[in-house]
Design a protein around this motif. Structure first.
Motif, PDB file in Angstrom:
ATOM      1  N   ALA A  66       0.837  -1.208   0.000  1.00  0.00           N
ATOM      2  CA  ALA A  66       0.000   0.000   0.000  1.00  0.00           C
ATOM      3  C   ALA A  66       0.865   1.250   0.000  1.00  0.00           C
ATOM      4  N   ARG A  67       1.951   1.246   0.783  1.00  0.00           N
ATOM      5  CA  ARG A  67       2.842   2.409   0.813  1.00  0.00           C
ATOM      6  C   ARG A  67       3.525   2.583  -0.546  1.00  0.00           C
ATOM      7  N   HIS A  68       3.975   1.485  -1.131  1.00  0.00           N
ATOM      8  CA  HIS A  68       4.658   1.561  -2.419  1.00  0.00           C
ATOM      9  C   HIS A  68       3.708   1.960  -3.548  1.00  0.00           C
ATOM     10  N   LEU A  69       2.447   1.572  -3.446  1.00  0.00           N
ATOM     11  CA  LEU A  69       1.472   1.920  -4.475  1.00  0.00           C
ATOM     12  C   LEU A  69       0.971   3.355  -4.323  1.00  0.00           C
ATOM     13  N   ASN A  70       1.429   4.044  -3.281  1.00  0.00           N
ATOM     14  CA  ASN A  70       1.026   5.419  -3.022  1.00  0.00           C
ATOM     15  C   ASN A  70      -0.471   5.499  -2.726  1.00  0.00           C
ATOM     16  N   LEU A  71      -0.922   4.622  -1.814  1.00  0.00           N
ATOM     17  CA  LEU A  71      -2.294   4.644  -1.314  1.00  0.00           C
ATOM     18  C   LEU A  71      -2.281   5.304   0.052  1.00  0.00           C
ATOM     19  N   GLY A  72      -3.319   6.080   0.347  1.00  0.00           N
ATOM     20  CA  GLY A  72      -3.386   6.754   1.628  1.00  0.00           C
ATOM     21  C   GLY A  72      -4.811   6.890   2.109  1.00  0.00           C
ATOM     22  N   LEU A  73      -4.940   7.354   3.349  1.00  0.00           N
ATOM     23  CA  LEU A  73      -6.239   7.522   3.983  1.00  0.00           C
ATOM     24  C   LEU A  73      -6.542   8.994   4.179  1.00  0.00           C
ATOM     25  N   LYS A  74      -7.715   9.403   3.709  1.00  0.00           N
ATOM     26  CA  LYS A  74      -8.206  10.760   3.933  1.00  0.00           C
ATOM     27  C   LYS A  74      -9.197  10.675   5.089  1.00  0.00           C
ATOM     28  N   TRP A  75      -8.972  11.473   6.101  1.00  0.00           N
ATOM     29  CA  TRP A  75      -9.839  11.466   7.273  1.00  0.00           C
ATOM     30  C   TRP A  75     -11.255  11.837   6.878  1.00  0.00           C
ATOM     31  N   PRO A  76     -12.263  11.195   7.398  1.00  0.00           N
ATOM     32  CA  PRO A  76     -12.142  10.128   8.368  1.00  0.00           C
ATOM     33  C   PRO A  76     -12.158   8.722   7.762  1.00  0.00           C
ATOM     34  N   ASN A  77     -12.535   8.575   6.485  1.00  0.00           N
ATOM     35  CA  ASN A  77     -12.803   7.204   6.039  1.00  0.00           C
ATOM     36  C   ASN A  77     -12.627   6.957   4.544  1.00  0.00           C
ATOM     37  N   ASP A  78     -11.845   7.760   3.856  1.00  0.00           N
ATOM     38  CA  ASP A  78     -11.691   7.580   2.409  1.00  0.00           C
ATOM     39  C   ASP A  78     -10.329   6.996   2.070  1.00  0.00           C
ATOM     40  N   LEU A 102      -8.165   0.450  -8.312  1.00  0.00           N
ATOM     41  CA  LEU A 102      -6.998  -0.120  -7.659  1.00  0.00           C
ATOM     42  C   LEU A 102      -6.156  -0.949  -8.628  1.00  0.00           C
ATOM     43  N   ASN A 103      -6.784  -1.721  -9.495  1.00  0.00           N
ATOM     44  CA  ASN A 103      -6.012  -2.507 -10.449  1.00  0.00           C
ATOM     45  C   ASN A 103      -5.255  -1.616 -11.443  1.00  0.00           C
ATOM     46  N   ASP A 104      -5.770  -0.426 -11.755  1.00  0.00           N
ATOM     47  CA  ASP A 104      -5.009   0.535 -12.575  1.00  0.00           C
ATOM     48  C   ASP A 104      -3.752   0.992 -11.830  1.00  0.00           C
ATOM     49  N   VAL A 105      -3.886   1.236 -10.535  1.00  0.00           N
ATOM     50  CA  VAL A 105      -2.748   1.666  -9.724  1.00  0.00           C
ATOM     51  C   VAL A 105      -1.680   0.568  -9.709  1.00  0.00           C
ATOM     52  N   ILE A 106      -2.120  -0.681  -9.545  1.00  0.00           N
ATOM     53  CA  ILE A 106      -1.174  -1.807  -9.550  1.00  0.00           C
ATOM     54  C   ILE A 106      -0.495  -1.924 -10.916  1.00  0.00           C
ATOM     55  N   ALA A 107      -1.263  -1.824 -11.993  1.00  0.00           N
ATOM     56  CA  ALA A 107      -0.692  -1.914 -13.345  1.00  0.00           C
ATOM     57  C   ALA A 107       0.313  -0.785 -13.589  1.00  0.00           C
ATOM     58  N   HIS A 108      -0.013   0.430 -13.140  1.00  0.00           N
ATOM     59  CA  HIS A 108       0.905   1.567 -13.293  1.00  0.00           C
ATOM     60  C   HIS A 108       2.195   1.315 -12.511  1.00  0.00           C
ATOM     61  N   THR A 119       7.817  -4.603 -12.246  1.00  0.00           N
ATOM     62  CA  THR A 119       7.434  -5.659 -11.321  1.00  0.00           C
ATOM     63  C   THR A 119       6.232  -6.405 -11.887  1.00  0.00           C
ATOM     64  N   ALA A 120       5.810  -7.428 -11.179  1.00  0.00           N
ATOM     65  CA  ALA A 120       4.685  -8.231 -11.645  1.00  0.00           C
ATOM     66  C   ALA A 120       3.694  -8.491 -10.508  1.00  0.00           C
ATOM     67  N   LEU A 121       3.352  -7.432  -9.748  1.00  0.00           N
ATOM     68  CA  LEU A 121       2.314  -7.601  -8.730  1.00  0.00           C
ATOM     69  C   LEU A 121       1.039  -8.046  -9.424  1.00  0.00           C
ATOM     70  N   PRO A 122       0.371  -9.057  -8.894  1.00  0.00           N
ATOM     71  CA  PRO A 122      -0.852  -9.524  -9.565  1.00  0.00           C
ATOM     72  C   PRO A 122      -1.999  -8.535  -9.369  1.00  0.00           C
ATOM     73  N   LEU A 123      -2.841  -8.439 -10.396  1.00  0.00           N
ATOM     74  CA  LEU A 123      -4.076  -7.677 -10.236  1.00  0.00           C
ATOM     75  C   LEU A 123      -4.961  -8.430  -9.265  1.00  0.00           C
ATOM     76  N   LEU A 124      -5.857  -7.714  -8.605  1.00  0.00           N
ATOM     77  CA  LEU A 124      -6.686  -8.323  -7.566  1.00  0.00           C
ATOM     78  C   LEU A 124      -8.056  -8.712  -8.107  1.00  0.00           C
ATOM     79  N   SER A 125      -8.488  -9.899  -7.772  1.00  0.00           N
ATOM     80  CA  SER A 125      -9.849 -10.334  -8.066  1.00  0.00           C
ATOM     81  C   SER A 125     -10.732  -9.894  -6.897  1.00  0.00           C
ATOM     82  N   TYR A 126     -12.030  -9.937  -7.103  1.00  0.00           N
ATOM     83  CA  TYR A 126     -12.949  -9.613  -6.010  1.00  0.00           C
ATOM     84  C   TYR A 126     -12.742 -10.560  -4.838  1.00  0.00           C
TER      85      TYR A 126
END
Length: 180
Positions: free
Chosen positions: A10-22, A64-70, A77-84
């Motif tokens: 999550a840190r490497h993919l540049n994902l973050g949390l916007k207060w309070p819940n996004d 999210l899968n676009d973020v992983i592909a990017h 790298t070859a991080l797998p895309l996520l299924s439901y």
């Protein structure tokens, strides 16, 4: 991808949390969010949790899968895309791990993990009070009840900002009261 790898990724993919819940990608694009409803009495607590995430719908925004592909394209790298199914399993396994950790160690470590992912520490913001007066402040944390703590400038007074009564425009650094 296990829960520990997920948190690291999550840190490497540049994902973050916007207060309070996004949940945000690159600090600018909302991917999803969560909602909690808690009921507590003297002997128990019941927590209802809802989580929504744009996993694989590229239009009209980003998923999210676009973020992983990017990330894969940029870092070879070859991080797998996520299924439901994989995503639900990761979320529920992480929630179970967090629940067990809080039961053993208390909430402080969980709060520190939240801070590692949130987008607001030391953010300079403008606030508008109920009377319409503009105030400046700095985000300094979250209070014991989960509300945003803001240090008002120049007084240095720290105030709690509640999400139900305010709108937080992260892009503008602005907190304003919601009016009915």
């Amino acid at each position: 991808m296990g829960p520990k790898l997920l948190a690291s990724t999550a840190r490497h993919l540049n994902l973050g949390l916007k207060w309070p819940n996004d949940i945000y990608a690159y600090g600018t694009t909302k991917l999803g969010g969560s909602i909690f409803n808690t009921s507590v009495d003297s002997s128990s607590a019941v927590v209802n949790l809802g989580v929504g995430i744009n996993l694989s719908n590229s239009k009209p925004t980003l998923c999210l899968n676009d973020v992983i592909a990017h990330y894969n394209a940029k870092h070879s790298t070859a991080l797998p895309l996520l299924s439901y199914e994989k995503t639900f399993a990761l979320i529920f396994n992480k929630l179970e791990e967090l629940y067990e950790r809080v039961q053993r160690q208390g909430v402080e470590e969980l709060q520190q993990e939240y801070y590692r992912h949130w987008l607001h520490q030391d953010a300079e913001i403008s606030m508008v009070d109920v009377g319409g007066e503009s105030l400046q402040g700095t985000v300094v944390g979250i209070d014991d009840y989960g509300f945003l703590l803001v240090k008002k400038q120049p007084s240095g007074e720290t105030v709690s900002v509640h999400p139900d009564g305010n709108s937080f425009d992260m892009m503008q650094g602005l907190i304003i009261p919601k009016y009915s």
